[in-house]
Design a protein around this motif. Structure first.
Motif, PDB file in Angstrom:
ATOM      1  N   GLU A  46       0.819  -1.217   0.000  1.00  0.00           N
ATOM      2  CA  GLU A  46       0.000   0.000   0.000  1.00  0.00           C
ATOM      3  C   GLU A  46       0.859   1.276   0.000  1.00  0.00           C
ATOM      4  O   GLU A  46       0.569   2.222  -0.741  1.00  0.00           O
ATOM      5  N   THR A  47       1.901   1.291   0.820  1.00  0.00           N
ATOM      6  CA  THR A  47       2.730   2.499   0.875  1.00  0.00           C
ATOM      7  C   THR A  47       3.396   2.730  -0.481  1.00  0.00           C
ATOM      8  O   THR A  47       3.460   3.860  -0.974  1.00  0.00           O
ATOM      9  N   ASN A  48       3.860   1.632  -1.102  1.00  0.00           N
ATOM     10  CA  ASN A  48       4.450   1.755  -2.445  1.00  0.00           C
ATOM     11  C   ASN A  48       3.420   2.281  -3.434  1.00  0.00           C
ATOM     12  O   ASN A  48       3.724   3.118  -4.282  1.00  0.00           O
ATOM     13  N   ARG A  49       2.206   1.756  -3.322  1.00  0.00           N
ATOM     14  CA  ARG A  49       1.153   2.188  -4.253  1.00  0.00           C
ATOM     15  C   ARG A  49       0.898   3.693  -4.094  1.00  0.00           C
ATOM     16  O   ARG A  49       0.847   4.436  -5.076  1.00  0.00           O
ATOM     17  N   LEU A  50       0.777   4.122  -2.851  1.00  0.00           N
ATOM     18  CA  LEU A  50       0.481   5.533  -2.591  1.00  0.00           C
ATOM     19  C   LEU A  50       1.613   6.435  -3.093  1.00  0.00           C
ATOM     20  O   LEU A  50       1.374   7.456  -3.742  1.00  0.00           O
ATOM     21  N   LEU A  51       2.854   6.020  -2.793  1.00  0.00           N
ATOM     22  CA  LEU A  51       3.988   6.845  -3.223  1.00  0.00           C
ATOM     23  C   LEU A  51       4.139   6.803  -4.746  1.00  0.00           C
ATOM     24  O   LEU A  51       4.591   7.768  -5.355  1.00  0.00           O
ATOM     25  N   ALA A  54       1.868   9.368  -6.137  1.00  0.00           N
ATOM     26  CA  ALA A  54       2.470  10.691  -5.951  1.00  0.00           C
ATOM     27  C   ALA A  54       3.544  10.933  -7.011  1.00  0.00           C
ATOM     28  O   ALA A  54       3.643  12.027  -7.574  1.00  0.00           O
ATOM     29  N   LYS A  55       4.331   9.897  -7.278  1.00  0.00           N
ATOM     30  CA  LYS A  55       5.434  10.036  -8.238  1.00  0.00           C
ATOM     31  C   LYS A  55       4.925  10.316  -9.648  1.00  0.00           C
ATOM     32  O   LYS A  55       5.567  11.037 -10.419  1.00  0.00           O
ATOM     33  N   GLU A  56       3.764   9.740  -9.972  1.00  0.00           N
ATOM     34  CA  GLU A  56       3.198  10.006 -11.306  1.00  0.00           C
ATOM     35  C   GLU A  56       2.938  11.500 -11.491  1.00  0.00           C
ATOM     36  O   GLU A  56       3.086  12.051 -12.575  1.00  0.00           O
ATOM     37  N   PRO A  59       7.358  13.685 -10.108  1.00  0.00           N
ATOM     38  CA  PRO A  59       8.491  12.748 -10.073  1.00  0.00           C
ATOM     39  C   PRO A  59       9.589  13.154  -9.088  1.00  0.00           C
ATOM     40  O   PRO A  59      10.209  12.302  -8.487  1.00  0.00           O
ATOM     41  N   GLU A  60       9.815  14.416  -8.878  1.00  0.00           N
ATOM     42  CA  GLU A  60      10.902  14.818  -7.980  1.00  0.00           C
ATOM     43  C   GLU A  60      10.424  14.985  -6.539  1.00  0.00           C
ATOM     44  O   GLU A  60      10.954  14.368  -5.630  1.00  0.00           O
ATOM     45  N   ALA A  61       9.389  15.781  -6.337  1.00  0.00           N
ATOM     46  CA  ALA A  61       8.833  16.071  -5.001  1.00  0.00           C
ATOM     47  C   ALA A  61       9.918  16.351  -3.973  1.00  0.00           C
ATOM     48  O   ALA A  61       9.932  15.784  -2.889  1.00  0.00           O
ATOM     49  N   ALA A  62      10.872  17.228  -4.352  1.00  0.00           N
ATOM     50  CA  ALA A  62      12.026  17.457  -3.482  1.00  0.00           C
ATOM     51  C   ALA A  62      11.854  18.644  -2.537  1.00  0.00           C
ATOM     52  O   ALA A  62      12.580  18.775  -1.560  1.00  0.00           O
ATOM     53  N   THR A  63      10.868  19.514  -2.788  1.00  0.00           N
ATOM     54  CA  THR A  63      10.745  20.686  -1.924  1.00  0.00           C
ATOM     55  C   THR A  63      10.020  20.315  -0.629  1.00  0.00           C
ATOM     56  O   THR A  63       9.324  19.304  -0.563  1.00  0.00           O
ATOM     57  N   ALA A  64      10.211  21.153   0.382  1.00  0.00           N
ATOM     58  CA  ALA A  64       9.552  20.888   1.666  1.00  0.00           C
ATOM     59  C   ALA A  64       8.039  20.841   1.477  1.00  0.00           C
ATOM     60  O   ALA A  64       7.347  20.016   2.077  1.00  0.00           O
TER      61      ALA A  64
END
Ligand code: ADP
Ligand code: ASP
Ligand code: MG
Length: 424
Positions: A46-51, A54-56, A59-64
Motif C-alpha cells: 500500500e505504501t508503495n502504491r500511494l507513493l 504521488a510520483k506520477e 516525479p521529484e517532489a524534493a521541496t519541503a
C-alpha cells in the motif's frame, strides 16, 4: 498482567483474512489477561502504491512543500489498517479503539519523510487500557509542532512500536513479521540462513544500519536507549498456539552479552543495495580538501557513508565516497557545478550499481584475522573489493552489485553460518 506492545508488518496485515488472524492473536493475549497496544503497518504494497501515485504527478517532489504532501499521502495506509483492525477485534468481542499518530499524539520534528519522534503523550492510551480496551495506534506516522502529519521513513512502524513501548514502559515489544525471527542473513537470499535465538543489541544495531531491513534502525536505537525488551517473531504461526510457546519463539534482542554469543565470531551478514559510489578524480592533495568536497554535500542534507582518499601522485589524488542511491544524481550534479570549479579537480565519476556487504559480530573484537578471511573468501570468488570500512564489530566492503548474492552466500558459508554450520 503485563502491558505488551504488538507490531504487525505489512504482509501480516496484507488482507482482510490476515487482519482477522491478527485480531484473533491479539484477542488470545487479551483473554490471557494482558493489556495490549497494537501498532500495525499499512497493508503490504500500500505504501508503495500511494507513493507511486504521488510520483506520477510529481516525479521529484524534493521541496519541503511537496514532501509535506508525500507524508500526508503515505500516512493514509496506516490509517486504514488501524480502523480495519479495530473492527476485526470488535467483531471478536474485544473492545478496541484506533488512533492516528496525531490523535495520540506522537509528536515528531518536521523532517518530512524521515521525522524523528520527540515525545509521546500516553494519557489517552492509558485511559483506554484502564477501560479494558485494546488500543491500536498507526505505525509510521506522527505530527510535527505545527500540526502537520509526518512519517518516520520506510519501515518506520517498527520505530513507532518501540517508541510507544518505551513511552509506556511496556513489559515487552513483540515485532510480528513474515519471517520467524532475525536470521544470520536475509533468508530470501540465502536459504541456508539460520534463525538466531538471540542477538545482542549492538549486533542488531549494526545489522539494521548495514541494510538488514527486518528492523528499522531507529527502532533498535530506541530499544537500546530505553532498554525496551524486544523480540522479532512470526505472525504466520497458527494464531492459537499457546501463548507461552509464542512468547519464547523468534529472536530476542538482548542487552547483556552471554557466553553463547561470545562463541560466534561473526553473527550475521548484512547487505545494502541502496548506495552509489562517487569519485572525484585528480583533486589537489592539500589540507582542507575533504571538507571542500564533503562540506557542500552535507549542506545539501546528503548523508555520506564510506569514504576513501587514495595516495597522491604528482600532488593530486582521487577521493571516493558513497551516498544513498536516491541522492546519486543530485550529488553528482552538485559536485560538477560547485566542487569541480572550486577545487580544480579533474572530473567526477560515478557508479550507482554497487552494493555494500558486511560481516557483523561482537566476537570480532577478540579475534584477529576475521577481515582477512573475508577478503580471502571474496578473492576466491573473483570478486573485486572497491572500498573497505571497519569498526570493532563489523567489516564492510563495497563491491559490484552483480556479485552481491554470490558474496553473501560465500561469506555465509566461510564463517560457518549455514544451517549445518558450527556456530551458536
Ligand atoms: P514487515 O512488513 O513485517 O515490517 P519487512 O519486510 O520490513 O517486514 O522485514 C522482514 C523481511 O526482512 C523479511 O521478509 C526478510 O526478507 C528481510 N530480512 C533482511 N535481513 C534479514 C535477517 N537478517 N533476518 C530476517 N529477515 C531479514
Ligand atoms: N508502511 C510503511 C512502509 O512501507 C511503514 C512500515 O511498513 O513499517 O515503509
Ligand atoms: Mg518492516
Amino acid at each position: 498482567m503485563a502491558l505488551i506492545v504488538h507490531k504487525y508488518g505489512g504482509t501480516s496485515m496484507g488482507s482482510t483474512e490476515r487482519i482477522r488472524n491478527v485480531a484473533r492473536r491479539v484477542a488470545k493475549w487479551v483473554r490471557a489477561g494482558h493489556r495490549l497496544v497494537v501498532v500495525p503497518s499499512a497493508m503490504s504494497g500500500e505504501t508503495n502504491r500511494l507513493l507511486g501515485l504521488a510520483k506520477e504527478l510529481a516525479p521529484e517532489a524534493a521541496t519541503a512543500a511537496s514532501q509535506r504532501e508525500l507524508d500526508a499521502i503515505a500516512a493514509t495506509g496506516e490509517q486504514v489498517s488501524v480502523g480495519l483492525l479495530a473492527l476485526a477485534l470488535q467483531a471478536q468481542g474485544v473492545g478496541a479503539v484506533s488512533y492516528a499518530g496525531w490523535q495520540v499524539p506522537i509528536a515528531t520534528d518536521a523532517s518530512y519523510t524521515k521525522a524523528r519522534i520527540s515525545h509521546i503523550d500516553d494519557r489517552r492510551v492509558r485511559a483506554d487500557l484502564a477501560a479494558g480496551k485494546v488500543v491500536i495506534i498507526t505505525g509510521f506516522q506522527g505530527i510535527d509542532p505545527d500540526g502537520n502529519v509526518t512519517t518516520l521513513g520506510r519501515g518506520g512502524s517498527d520505530t513507532s512500536a518501540v517508541a510507544v513501548a518505551a513511552a509506556m514502559k511496556a513489559d515487552e515489544c513483540l515485532i510480528y513479521t513474515d519471517v520467524d525471527g532475525v536470521y544470520t542473513t536475509d533468508p530470501r537470499i540465502v536459504p541456508e540462513a539460520r534463525r538466531l535465538h538471540s542477538i545482542s543489541f549492538e549486533e542488531m544495531l549494526e545489522m539494521a544500519s548495514l541494510g538488514s531491513k527486518v528492523l528499522q534502525i531507529r527502532s533498535v536505537e530506541f530499544a537500546g536507549k530505553y532498554r525496551v525488551p524486544m523480540r522479532v517473531l512470526s505472525s504466520f504461526t497458527p494464531w492459537d498456539i499457546p501463548i507461552e510457546e509464542e512468547a519464547r519463539s523468534g529472536t530476542l534482542i538482548t542487552f547483556e552479552e552471554d557466553e553463547k554469543m561470545e562463541q560466534a565470531i561473526v553473527s550475521g551478514i548484512a547487505f545494502n543495495r541502496d548506495e552509489a559510489k562517487i569519485t572525484v578524480m585528480g583533486v589537489p592533495d592539500k589540507p582542507g580538501i575533504a571538507y571542500q568536497i564533503l562540506g557542500p554535500v552535507a549542506e545539501a542534507n546528503i548523508d555520506v557513508d564510506v569514504i576513501i582518499q587514495n595516495v597522491s601522485h604528482d600532488g593530486r589524488t582521487d577521493f571516493s565516497f558513497t551516498v544513498h542511491r536516491n541522492d546519486y544524481v543530485r550529488t553528482v550534479e552538485l559536485l560538477k557545478s560547485s566542487v569541480l570549479p572550486a577545487t580544480g579537480a579533474a572530473q567526477v565519476l560515478g557508479d550507482p550499481k554497487i552494493c555494500k556487504v558486511s560481516i557483523v559480530g561482537i566476537g570480532m573484537r577478540s579475534h584477529v584475522g576475521v577481515a582477512s578471511k573475508m577478503f580471502r573468501t571474496l578473492s576466491e570468488e573473483g570478486i573485486n573489493i572497491q572500498m573497505i570500512t571497519t569498526s570493532e564489530i563489523k567489516t564492510s566492503v563495497v563491491i559490484d552489485e552483480k556479485y552481491m548474492e554470490l558474496a553473501v552466500r560465500a561469506l555465509h558459508k566461510a564463517f560457518d553460518l549455514d544451517q549445518n554450520g558450527a556456530a551458536v
